[in-house]
Design an enzyme around this catalytic site. Structure first.
Site, PDB file in Angstrom:
ATOM      1  N   ASP A  93      70.668  50.939  15.496  1.00  0.00           N
ATOM      2  CA  ASP A  93      70.661  51.011  14.043  1.00  0.00           C
ATOM      3  C   ASP A  93      70.107  52.348  13.558  1.00  0.00           C
ATOM      4  OD1 ASP A  93      71.111  50.079  11.467  1.00  0.00           O
ATOM      5  OD2 ASP A  93      70.068  48.173  11.800  1.00  0.00           O
ATOM      6  N   ASP A 153      76.955  45.651   6.624  1.00  0.00           N
ATOM      7  CA  ASP A 153      75.957  44.583   6.570  1.00  0.00           C
ATOM      8  C   ASP A 153      76.427  43.425   5.701  1.00  0.00           C
ATOM      9  OD1 ASP A 153      74.083  45.681   8.262  1.00  0.00           O
ATOM     10  OD2 ASP A 153      72.857  46.545   6.670  1.00  0.00           O
TER      11      ASP A 153
END
Length: 727
Positions: A460, A526
């Site tokens: 990430d 997301d």
């Protein structure tokens, strides 16, 4: 194997592949010019190539210098070009304008099917006055992609500051519309169109990553170009840091698409014999956007390190448990995941250091003794005993100020030198261009991958790079940081070749061909809301093939939008990608788990097609409905999704065309279970679509592409699947 081929005496190079041609004028000693990039021109003779060059020369009227102005792939003001320059830089204020002269050119031609001639032109040039060398690589790949790169070397005795290296490709005057992208977190890669008029349209990204709102692809096309029609030319910059893309049209009838890295002030200062290489620029031409995309997909799939099928069904724990890591709860989640057919279980954020929320712990990459007193072994043993691989979330480029690492090494935080940047999500950026920081992160990740059987890292990157400098002096460092991340990924892949890595960046904030050279998939967004994902996945697929796109089934109520969607809509959306699940399955109803297992089984059955076939998108006239699918390379099989995103003005809906099939082949078209339930008013009223039966209908591909088949009426935010197989 490529073979060296001498440049023809006339200096015009013809490269051909997969229905595209690139013609380069490498005559004389000036930098090469593109005479043609686009549709295949056939096997032109030497006389034909000379005639093409002659017919391409403009009438020299009104130029800034006498005679024709040559616009090379690296445009130079010394040639009379007063648009965006190819090389921007100086040596203490001087040598701001170059006049490169070619000293050597080499042509290599690749082995190819009859009629094709992919290859590359390598050009070595020099400007003795500016004391600079230039190397250009211009190639046409077997997939018909243009790929080019420039390297500048300082041959002077004093530093040369490089501010920009911009490579360009010309497009014809017929390209009158531009398509690029905008977006934000949870709504990445949102398309926008503008006219291609005279002047400069410049898109710059300064976020230190690819960005939610980057141009992504900058496409120019004929009026009204769509998925299946019109001519389209598009460029992409394979770089994960700051970058720019531009479309420029002048009154001298020059139209260019260009791109390059966006360098911050002072980032690249070349000492004697030091070099700077610009990122690879990719150019794709096609009849319609689908052909533009297919070239990228074929190119990626031809790489020796491209991840092969089958792509495992993933379960990620984030939206199921967030930071609440409890061994027994996660074991139950793993049991439920295995029961529906999952093949990879990924433990997300919260497993390390003091990381109980997003305010602390980043940088302390040690398994938390508080949450995991026996280490990760008990969970991993349970997961692998169920027949699943184990994956782990990391964010190696970031650091919380509230961490042991930051307290021990505050100088490892990227900053201007006089102040820390404002925190974002309570975190700062770890300066990986600093050798000690790089070595620390490499060691921690290497130890994790060595200690545990980790098959997958979700990598990430949750903040933009703001005032990203190297302490203590504060010199700008986005370029160095991007290069260091690439080195880190490369080194980890060398040490652990069996482990896959996903590029995640607050969702889809780092999606580009630079990071995809080093990773095995991208997290698309997301936002797992299936309605939002329909658009986000479609435009991610404009560059990225489905097998590299992380697409998950979320919970019934979306965590990011609050919308409620049926399981079939959620799963049918996730089917077209690298399928996964991000849902607390321990709280799901038994009927939902049974239905989810059916979708998992369909994915496993269809992934050989989905991950090797050609992605297609219909140009459907009704904005309430869209159609997309995948057609096998040999066109023997196809799977389509018909998606209702709203209510239609038509009732019933009318016919939908099925693109990509062999026009001379008869296909059996039928509903595909479990996406075979047309959940709409007509269904509930008892009305029946005549051909919507397990037997379906048999029609030639030409009829399916031109006349189509009647579509079932659907409620909004529903979909159905159609299967077409050769008879």
């Amino acid at each position: 194997m490529p073979t060296d081929s001498p440049l023809p005496p006339h200096g015009v190079v013809l490269l051909r592949a997969a229905g595209a041609s690139l013609v380069l004028d490498a005559s004389g000693d000036t930098l090469p010019r593109v005479l043609h990039w686009g549709a295949d021109l056939g096997d032109l003779s030497a006389a034909g190539l000379r005639a093409l060059r002659l017919s391409s020369r403009p009438q020299p009227i009104g130029f800034s210098v006498d005679g024709p102005v040559e616009v090379s792939v690296l445009p130079e003001q010394s040639a009379g070009w007063l648009g965006t320059p190819g090389l921007v830089g100086n040596r203490d204020g001087a040598d701001f304008s170059t006049a490169f002269r070619v000293v050597r050119a080499e042509l290599a031609v690749d082995a190819a099917p009859p009629g094709d001639r992919p290859g590359r032109l390598l050009v070595h040039a020099r400007d003795p006055v500016a004391a600079l060398d230039l190397e250009l690589v211009i190639e046409l790949t077997a997939a018909g992609l243009v790929r080019q790169r420039a390297t500048v070397t300082n041959r002077g005795g004093t530093p040369f500051a490089v501010d920009a290296v911009n490579l360009t490709l010309p497009v014809p005057a017929a390209a009158t519309e531009l398509l690029d992208f905008t977006g934000h977190h949870l709504r990445e890669r949102s398309p926008q169109r503008t006219p291609f008029t005279q002047g400069l349209r410049l898109r710059e990204n300064r976020t230190g990553r690819t960005g939610y709102d980057s141009a992504y692809l900058l496409a120019a096309g004929t009026e009204g170009f769509g998925n299946r029609g019109g001519e389209v030319w598009a460029v992409h910059t394979a770089w994960s840091g700051n970058h720019r893309a531009f479309a420029e049209r002048t009154f001298h009838s020059v139209s260019l698409l260009g791109s390059g890295e966006l360098l911050l002030s002072g980032e690249v200062l070349l000492g004697p014999d030091e070099s700077y290489s610009a990122p690879w620029q990719y150019g794709s031409y096609g009849r319609g956007l689908d052909e533009v995309s297919a070239r990228f997909h074929r190119h990626l799939r031809a790489r020796p390190h491209h991840p092969g099928p089958p792509r495992p069904v993933v379960v990620n724990t984030w939206e199921a448990v967030y930071f609440d890591h409890d061994l027994e709860r996660l074991r139950r989640l793993a049991d439920a995941a295995a029961a529906v057919g999952a093949e990879r279980f990924v433990l997300d954020d919260g497993w390390f250091g003091a990381r109980r929320d997003d305010r602390r712990g980043l940088g302390d990459w040690y398994v938390s003794p508080e949450v995991w007193p026996q280490g990760l072994g008990p969970l991993i043993d349970h997961v692998t005993a169920l027949g699943m691989q184990f994956g782990l979330w990391v964010e190696p480029e970031m650091i919380n100020e509230d961490s042991e690492l930051a307290r021990a090494h505050p100088d490892w935080i990227m900053a201007t030198g006089g102040r820390l940047p404002g925190a974002a999500r309570h975190q700062q950026v770890l300066d990986l261009a600093r050798p000690e920081a790089y070595a620390y992160i490499l060691q921690r990740l290497d130890d994790l991958l060595t200690t545990y059987p980790i098959a997958y890292l979700k990598w990430d990157h949750n903040r933009d790079l703001v005032e990203a400098g190297h302490q203590p002096g504060g010199r700008a460092g986005v370029h160095d940081q991007t290069a260091a991340v690439y080195r880190l990924l490369d080194e980890l892949r060398t040490r652990h070749p069996g482990a896959e890595i996903e590029s995640c960046s607050s969702g889809g904030g780092r999606v580009d061909l630079g990071v995809l050279e080093r990773t095995d998939r991208v997290w698309v967004s997301d936002c797992i809301d299936a309605l939002e994902r329909q658009r986000i996945q479609r435009w991610t697929n404009a560059l990225v093939p489905l097998e590299l796109m992380g697409t998950h089934v979320g919970s019934p109520v979306s965590h990011t939008t609050g919308r409620t969607h049926t399981l079939d809509f959620r799963a049918g959306t996730a089917l077209f990608g690298h399928f996964g699940i991000e849902w607390d399955l321990t709280s799901a109803e038994p009927a939902d788990l049974e239905r989810l297992a059916e979708w998992v089984a369909l994915y496993k059955e269809m992934r050989p097609l989905l991950h090797s076939g050609t992605a297609v998108h219909g140009d459907h006239p009704d904005p309430a409905y869209s159609l997309h699918g995948v057609v096998a390379e040999d066109r023997s099989d196809a799977l389509y999704a018909l998606v209702a995103t709203g209510t239609s003005e038509l009732y019933p809906t009318g016919p939908v065309r099925l693109p990509g099939l062999d026009p001379h082949t008869v296909y059996r078209v039928r509903p595909q279970a479990p996406g075979d339930v047309p959940d709409g008013n007509a269904h509930h009223w008892g009305a029946h679509l005549p051909w919507w039966t397990p037997q379906g209908v048999e029609l030639p591909g030409s009829v399916l592409a031109e006349a189509g088949v009647q579509a079932p009426v659907l409620y909004p935010e529903r979909l159905v699947l159609l299967r077409a197989t050769r008879r």
